[in-house]
Design an enzyme around this catalytic site. Sequence first.
Site, short mmCIF file in Angstrom:
data_model
loop_
_atom_site.label_atom_id
_atom_site.label_comp_id
_atom_site.label_asym_id
_atom_site.label_seq_id
_atom_site.Cartn_x
_atom_site.Cartn_y
_atom_site.Cartn_z
CE1 TYR A 217 18.64 70.19 115.18
CE2 TYR A 217 16.74 69.04 116.09
CZ TYR A 217 17.57 69.33 115.02
OH TYR A 217 17.32 68.76 113.80
CE LYS A 245 20.99 67.63 114.90
NZ LYS A 245 19.86 66.66 114.86
#
Length: 388
Positions: A217, A245
């Site tokens: 992320y 992400k």
Amino acid sequence: MPYLQPPRPHPHPHPTSRLSRASPPSPFPFFPAGTSRSGRLQPVPVSGHSASRVSKGKFAVAAVTLDDYLPMRSTEVKNRTSTDGIKSLRLITAVKTPYLPDGRFDLEAYDSLINTQINGGAEGVIVGGTTGEGHLMSWDEHIMLIGHTVNCFGANIKVIGNTGSNSTREAVHATEQGFAVGMHAALHVNPYYGKTSTEGLISHFKEVLPMGPTIIYNVPSRTSQDIPPPVIEALSSYSNMAGVKECVGHERVKCYTDKGISIWSGNDDECHDSRWKYGATGVISVASNLVPGLMHSLMFEGENAALNEKLLPLMKWLFCEPNPIGLNTALAQLGVVRPVFRLPYTPLPLEKRVEFVRIVEAIGRENFVGQKESRVLDDDDFVLISRY
């Protein structure tokens, strides 16, 4: 003014870290004599005839053979999910964690939210992420919620546990526990606040990648450190590397998709173009907590500029203050969660609460979660919890 719950004694008066304050329970509470919870050898007191052979105050050390029952390690997990099975997910919801008035999890409301996501077409949920306020949970709560989600819904939706930390030790331990209770994949942020070097980032992620499918992320607005492409490229050869992400923008998305790296947009207002113009696999979404069906259409049914334009006011409203403040306010006004906030989060001001009701009317109440009419809550309707 929102109601502020009076403080109550904290059960852990001298916390030093999330792990020392509340370590997640082991899935195996009973271990053979002579081993600790970590499986290390421990001194075992002896008595009777055997004790005569040991000098006073000494202990014998028990031997552990290969036949002894040892605690589960990260290579023995409840659910085996292929990395490709995670890479294929298009709509993943960063799900909200609702609370009771005393600050505990409202599992009845939570279960309803997850069922709504399944029925709305979401293929995965992030449990205890930023949106789910994992940073406001003890690790006990965190792992319990992951396990609860797996046990109740894991057959119908992929459960991705946010077990990342700025401490490699905590990230390793939490990820072991998350896979032990059955999560399908892990979400890992880069170390924040105490930032590290490029080599440090690679080393940090290498410690957790062997445990199972992993999404990295990148959200520099929160961590204050961008994960540069060389880090992701260095990790992309790992079999458990599911993808990223990515919250930096379209150019970064294209940089990775051109190299065959799976990407999920971390920005709702960019996800349509990231998906259909820049090659992203899908989105890890906040807005899908509210309109899962419409977000499913946005990710599965081809380019739809009109639908994207229709949803943009909602997406921008959700982030008028740092997430999850907007989402928490919205779900409370839709009547699907109690208007309870764990501090330091507080509800959006009245004018924004009024604006949300208008947005619901414009998009259509039937497209939102819940059955009750959207209404403007008063300040006094909200409960703010400082001890949880």
